[in-house]
Design a protein around this motif. Structure first.
Motif, short mmCIF file in Angstrom:
data_model
loop_
_atom_site.label_atom_id
_atom_site.label_comp_id
_atom_site.label_asym_id
_atom_site.label_seq_id
_atom_site.Cartn_x
_atom_site.Cartn_y
_atom_site.Cartn_z
N PHE A 53 0.84 -1.19 0.00
CA PHE A 53 0.00 0.00 0.00
C PHE A 53 0.88 1.24 0.00
CE2 PHE A 53 -3.92 -2.24 1.47
CZ PHE A 53 -4.78 -1.69 0.54
N ILE A 54 0.56 2.15 -0.93
CA ILE A 54 1.29 3.40 -1.12
C ILE A 54 0.36 4.57 -0.76
CG2 ILE A 54 2.50 4.85 -2.81
CD1 ILE A 54 3.86 2.14 -2.34
N LEU A 55 0.85 5.50 0.06
CA LEU A 55 0.09 6.70 0.40
C LEU A 55 0.28 7.71 -0.72
CD1 LEU A 55 -1.54 8.19 2.67
CD2 LEU A 55 0.65 9.14 3.40
N GLU A 56 -0.83 8.21 -1.25
CA GLU A 56 -0.80 9.20 -2.33
C GLU A 56 -0.96 10.61 -1.76
OE1 GLU A 56 0.08 8.42 -5.23
OE2 GLU A 56 -0.30 6.28 -5.34
N PRO A 57 -0.40 11.64 -2.35
CA PRO A 57 0.34 11.66 -3.61
C PRO A 57 1.86 11.48 -3.45
CG PRO A 57 -0.07 13.91 -2.94
CD PRO A 57 -0.68 13.00 -1.88
N GLU A 58 2.34 11.34 -2.21
CA GLU A 58 3.79 11.27 -1.98
C GLU A 58 4.44 10.00 -2.50
OE1 GLU A 58 1.53 11.60 0.40
OE2 GLU A 58 1.96 13.34 1.64
N ARG A 59 3.61 8.97 -2.74
CA ARG A 59 4.10 7.64 -3.14
C ARG A 59 4.93 7.03 -2.02
NH1 ARG A 59 2.04 4.87 -6.41
NH2 ARG A 59 3.93 3.80 -6.98
N PHE A 60 4.50 7.26 -0.78
CA PHE A 60 5.16 6.72 0.41
C PHE A 60 4.61 5.33 0.71
CE2 PHE A 60 5.08 6.18 5.07
CZ PHE A 60 6.44 6.17 5.31
N CYS A 61 5.48 4.34 0.83
CA CYS A 61 5.04 2.97 1.11
C CYS A 61 4.71 2.83 2.59
CB CYS A 61 6.11 1.96 0.70
SG CYS A 61 5.57 0.26 0.94
N VAL A 62 3.43 2.59 2.89
CA VAL A 62 2.97 2.45 4.27
C VAL A 62 3.16 1.01 4.75
CG1 VAL A 62 1.03 2.74 5.84
CG2 VAL A 62 1.31 4.30 3.91
N TRP A 63 2.71 0.06 3.94
CA TRP A 63 2.90 -1.36 4.24
C TRP A 63 3.59 -2.01 3.06
CZ3 TRP A 63 -1.90 0.81 5.60
CH2 TRP A 63 -2.16 0.86 6.98
N GLN A 64 4.75 -2.59 3.29
CA GLN A 64 5.56 -3.21 2.24
C GLN A 64 5.01 -4.57 1.82
OE1 GLN A 64 8.12 -1.75 0.66
NE2 GLN A 64 8.30 -3.52 -0.66
N GLU A 65 4.48 -5.31 2.76
CA GLU A 65 3.97 -6.66 2.48
C GLU A 65 2.53 -6.77 2.93
OE1 GLU A 65 4.81 -11.30 3.67
OE2 GLU A 65 6.42 -9.85 3.96
N VAL A 66 1.61 -6.84 1.96
CA VAL A 66 0.18 -6.92 2.25
C VAL A 66 -0.38 -8.19 1.63
CG1 VAL A 66 -2.08 -5.82 1.94
CG2 VAL A 66 -0.03 -4.41 2.28
N LYS A 67 -1.03 -9.01 2.44
CA LYS A 67 -1.69 -10.21 1.95
C LYS A 67 -3.17 -9.90 1.80
CE LYS A 67 1.69 -13.24 3.94
NZ LYS A 67 2.00 -14.38 4.79
N VAL A 68 -3.71 -10.19 0.61
CA VAL A 68 -5.11 -9.90 0.32
C VAL A 68 -5.95 -11.12 0.67
CG1 VAL A 68 -6.75 -9.16 -1.44
CG2 VAL A 68 -4.38 -8.36 -1.53
#
Length: 124
Positions: free
Chosen positions: A6-21
């Motif tokens: 998951f990337i926070l927009e608009p900064e393109r900051f990665c909040v969670w690197q590994e996300v299982k759906v």
């Protein structure tokens, strides 16, 4: 199992690197029951979900609710084992370790973007 980040927009900051759906019923039912905790930076995403339970869990977690545009609309910190949480106005829910270090509450209204990546199941 689908995975990504998951990337926070608009900064393109990665909040969670590994996300299982968690899409299937068995995945949703079991969720994190068999785990003793979550590593920092890892999360579970439950699309099309407005409530979660922590029955049978062994650890506390932070819960983040997203609306249809994947904007953060609700944050519940330090949810203890043995409860059920319903988040109004949500379309999906992210579960992560309790005490997640980023200011999730301050990001309410901000949009997250899910970037899927291939999972390599090959054993080397």
């Amino acid at each position: 199992m689908k995975q990504g980040r998951f990337i926070l927009e608009p900064e393109r900051f990665c909040v969670w690197q590994e996300v299982k759906v968690m899409n299937s019923f068995p995945q949703r039912l079991v969720g994190m029951l068999m785990q003793g905790g979550l590593p920092r930076g890892q999360a579970y995403w439950f699309p099309s979900c407005t409530a979660v339970h922590s029955w049978g869990m062994q650890f506390a977690m932070d819960i983040v609710g997203l609306d249809a545009q994947q904007r953060i609309v609700a944050v519940r910190r330090n949810v203890q084992p043995g409860v059920m949480i319903r988040l109004r106005g949500t379309r999906s829910i992210i579960e992560c370790e309790s005490g997640f270090p980023y200011p999730l509450e301050q990001w309410c209204g901000r949009q997250l973007h899910f970037e899927e990546h291939e999972v390599d199941y090959a054993v080397e």
